[in-house]
Motif scaffolding. Structure first.
Motif, PDB file in Angstrom:
ATOM      1  N   GLU A   1       3.095  -4.864   0.896  1.00 46.42           N
ATOM      2  CA  GLU A   1       2.453  -3.900  -0.022  1.00 46.42           C
ATOM      3  C   GLU A   1       1.639  -4.663  -1.083  1.00 46.42           C
ATOM      4  O   GLU A   1       0.536  -4.264  -1.425  1.00 46.42           O
ATOM      5  CB  GLU A   1       3.574  -3.052  -0.653  1.00 46.42           C
ATOM      6  N   GLU A   2       2.180  -5.795  -1.549  1.00 44.73           N
ATOM      7  CA  GLU A   2       1.457  -6.575  -2.561  1.00 44.73           C
ATOM      8  C   GLU A   2       0.200  -7.199  -1.962  1.00 44.73           C
ATOM      9  O   GLU A   2      -0.839  -7.283  -2.617  1.00 44.73           O
ATOM     10  CB  GLU A   2       2.373  -7.644  -3.144  1.00 44.73           C
ATOM     11  N   ARG A   3       0.271  -7.650  -0.711  1.00 42.80           N
ATOM     12  CA  ARG A   3      -0.925  -8.213  -0.058  1.00 42.80           C
ATOM     13  C   ARG A   3      -2.017  -7.154   0.059  1.00 42.80           C
ATOM     14  O   ARG A   3      -3.192  -7.412  -0.196  1.00 42.80           O
ATOM     15  CB  ARG A   3      -0.574  -8.729   1.343  1.00 42.80           C
ATOM     16  N   ARG A   4      -1.612  -5.941   0.433  1.00 50.14           N
ATOM     17  CA  ARG A   4      -2.601  -4.857   0.562  1.00 50.14           C
ATOM     18  C   ARG A   4      -3.204  -4.548  -0.809  1.00 50.14           C
ATOM     19  O   ARG A   4      -4.416  -4.364  -0.936  1.00 50.14           O
ATOM     20  CB  ARG A   4      -1.931  -3.605   1.147  1.00 50.14           C
ATOM     21  N   LEU A   5      -2.342  -4.521  -1.832  1.00 50.34           N
ATOM     22  CA  LEU A   5      -2.819  -4.239  -3.196  1.00 50.34           C
ATOM     23  C   LEU A   5      -3.838  -5.285  -3.634  1.00 50.34           C
ATOM     24  O   LEU A   5      -4.901  -4.966  -4.180  1.00 50.34           O
ATOM     25  CB  LEU A   5      -1.611  -4.237  -4.150  1.00 50.34           C
ATOM     26  N   LEU A   6      -3.535  -6.554  -3.366  1.00 49.97           N
ATOM     27  CA  LEU A   6      -4.446  -7.636  -3.737  1.00 49.97           C
ATOM     28  C   LEU A   6      -5.776  -7.512  -3.012  1.00 49.97           C
ATOM     29  O   LEU A   6      -6.848  -7.671  -3.613  1.00 49.97           O
ATOM     30  CB  LEU A   6      -3.809  -8.981  -3.385  1.00 49.97           C
ATOM     31  N   ASP A   7      -5.728  -7.216  -1.716  1.00 49.77           N
ATOM     32  CA  ASP A   7      -6.968  -7.081  -0.937  1.00 49.77           C
ATOM     33  C   ASP A   7      -7.835  -5.956  -1.505  1.00 49.77           C
ATOM     34  O   ASP A   7      -9.050  -6.060  -1.591  1.00 49.77           O
ATOM     35  CB  ASP A   7      -6.649  -6.779   0.530  1.00 49.77           C
ATOM     36  N   ARG A   8      -7.166  -4.870  -1.876  1.00 49.21           N
ATOM     37  CA  ARG A   8      -7.894  -3.694  -2.339  1.00 49.21           C
ATOM     38  C   ARG A   8      -8.446  -3.894  -3.748  1.00 49.21           C
ATOM     39  O   ARG A   8      -9.600  -3.599  -4.026  1.00 49.21           O
ATOM     40  CB  ARG A   8      -6.923  -2.502  -2.342  1.00 49.21           C
ATOM     41  N   GLU A   9      -7.620  -4.406  -4.667  1.00 44.93           N
ATOM     42  CA  GLU A   9      -7.990  -4.434  -6.089  1.00 44.93           C
ATOM     43  C   GLU A   9      -8.692  -5.716  -6.522  1.00 44.93           C
ATOM     44  O   GLU A   9      -9.498  -5.698  -7.440  1.00 44.93           O
ATOM     45  CB  GLU A   9      -6.745  -4.249  -6.959  1.00 44.93           C
ATOM     46  N   THR A  10      -8.332  -6.849  -5.934  1.00 41.87           N
ATOM     47  CA  THR A  10      -8.946  -8.121  -6.342  1.00 41.87           C
ATOM     48  C   THR A  10      -9.280  -8.914  -5.078  1.00 41.87           C
ATOM     49  O   THR A  10      -8.607  -9.907  -4.781  1.00 41.87           O
ATOM     50  CB  THR A  10      -7.998  -8.955  -7.223  1.00 41.87           C
ATOM     51  N   PRO A  11     -10.291  -8.502  -4.328  1.00 35.41           N
ATOM     52  CA  PRO A  11     -10.565  -9.157  -3.056  1.00 35.41           C
ATOM     53  C   PRO A  11     -10.676 -10.678  -3.218  1.00 35.41           C
ATOM     54  O   PRO A  11     -11.229 -11.171  -4.189  1.00 35.41           O
ATOM     55  CB  PRO A  11     -11.903  -8.559  -2.622  1.00 35.41           C
ATOM     56  N   GLY A  12     -10.099 -11.398  -2.289  1.00 31.89           N
ATOM     57  CA  GLY A  12     -10.064 -12.869  -2.327  1.00 31.89           C
ATOM     58  C   GLY A  12      -8.909 -13.313  -1.470  1.00 31.89           C
ATOM     59  O   GLY A  12      -8.217 -12.480  -0.894  1.00 31.89           O
ATOM     60  N   PRO A  13      -8.651 -14.634  -1.364  1.00 34.80           N
ATOM     61  CA  PRO A  13      -7.540 -15.101  -0.523  1.00 34.80           C
ATOM     62  C   PRO A  13      -6.206 -14.624  -1.080  1.00 34.80           C
ATOM     63  O   PRO A  13      -5.936 -14.788  -2.259  1.00 34.80           O
ATOM     64  CB  PRO A  13      -7.642 -16.625  -0.575  1.00 34.80           C
ATOM     65  N   ALA A  14      -5.350 -14.035  -0.245  1.00 34.19           N
ATOM     66  CA  ALA A  14      -4.072 -13.488  -0.703  1.00 34.19           C
ATOM     67  C   ALA A  14      -2.931 -14.475  -0.563  1.00 34.19           C
ATOM     68  O   ALA A  14      -1.794 -14.134  -0.719  1.00 34.19           O
ATOM     69  CB  ALA A  14      -3.757 -12.199   0.026  1.00 34.19           C
ATOM     70  N   GLY A  15      -3.224 -15.731  -0.278  1.00 39.31           N
ATOM     71  CA  GLY A  15      -2.189 -16.763  -0.296  1.00 39.31           C
ATOM     72  C   GLY A  15      -1.174 -16.654   0.815  1.00 39.31           C
ATOM     73  O   GLY A  15      -0.940 -15.629   1.365  1.00 39.31           O
TER      74      GLY A  15
END
Ligand code: SAM
Length: 255
Positions: free
Chosen positions: A241-255
């Motif tokens: 869920e956090e990876r999806r949130l990161l992709d959606r809100e702050t696009p960039g490498p999700a680590g």
């Protein structure tokens, strides 16, 4: 008063009481003391000396550079007061002081002991018998060496005191802070909305609190991944869920 109606008692043992008292007389600590939320008692180790020079240090057995804080005035000062325990010796070799420990110590106001105590080292070292037979533990504020424990003691006292109910003006401000949830805090902005052409992110002016919460959480995750990946590892990585949130809100490498 704290939640249970007692002030947090903190006893500090030092050869420079004025250093500790000066800092703790103004701003947040000064207010906490005058409002009765923090009962800070500062003890001068030199007052427990018996010689005319009020000496607290001596040369090391076995030779070597620097002086050693002698055990005699330290034991005498602590035993005369019988301060709240645990008694922590500030030391670069101690357990690392962090936000969870600050929270634990803030809760100690409501325990039977009602607080804790801090012993400030000076010179090259503190006689090891203080460590072995007087202190309960050693606390470090980081991997560097200070000239004495006073600044370290003040770091501990301020970090703990601001968590006491009633000490901070805005009670909510402690909740989302860096480290409280194992993450660093998200960025903050205030007026003007446009400063020298640098605009506040549109989402923060949208009035959509669900969106704002998601953006803040994503920014906290992104910032923590970038500057403190050890904190992400310590919490077991990122959830799906956090990876999806990161992709959606702050696009960039999700680590
Ligand atoms: N020779 C010691 C060593 O190498 O570990 C350093 C002694 S330091 C000059 C004197 C005192 O400063 C210490 O006894 C301790 O009380 C305090 N101090 C220095 N660095 C500290 C740190 N990172 N955290 C907590 N206290 C510290």
């Amino acid at each position: 008063m704290t939640g249970q109606g007692h002030p947090l008692r903190v006893d500090v043992f030092t050869i420079f009481p004025e250093l500790v008292d000066g800092f703790a007389t103004v701003a947040l600590l000064g207010r906490a003391r005058t409002s009765g939320l923090l009962d800070l008692r500062i003890h001068d180790l030199r007052e427990a000396t018996t010689d005319v020079h009020r000496s607290v240090d001596d040369a090391p057995f076995g030779g070597g550079a620097g002086m050693v804080l002698t055990p005699t005035p330290v034991f005498a000062s602590v035993e005369a007061v019988d301060p709240p325990r645990p008694l922590y010796l500030l030391s670069p070799r101690g357990r690392r002081f962090d936000q969870p420990l600050a929270e634990e110590l803030a809760r100690s106001a409501s325990s039977t002991a009602g607080g804790f105590s801090l012993l400030c080292g000076r010179y090259e070292a503190v006689d090891e018998r203080v460590v072995a037979h007087l202190a309960d533990d050693e606390l470090s504020i980081g991997d560097y060496v200070l000239a004495g424990g006073e600044v370290a003691a003040l770091v501990v006292i301020e970090a703990v005191s601001r968590l006491l109910p009633g000490v901070m003006g805005n009670e909510v401000s402690g909740h989302d802070e860096s480290f409280t949830s194992g993450l660093l805090e998200y960025p903050h902005y205030t007026r003007p909305a446009d400063f020298r052409g640098w605009k506040v992110p549109e989402v923060l002016r949208s009035g959509d609190h669900g969106r704002i919460d998601r953006w803040r959480r994503a920014m906290a995750l992104r910032r923590t991944m970038e500057t403190r990946p050890d904190l992400i590892t310590a919490r077991g990585g990122l959830s799906d869920e956090e990876r999806r949130l990161l992709d959606r809100e702050t696009p960039g490498p999700a680590g």
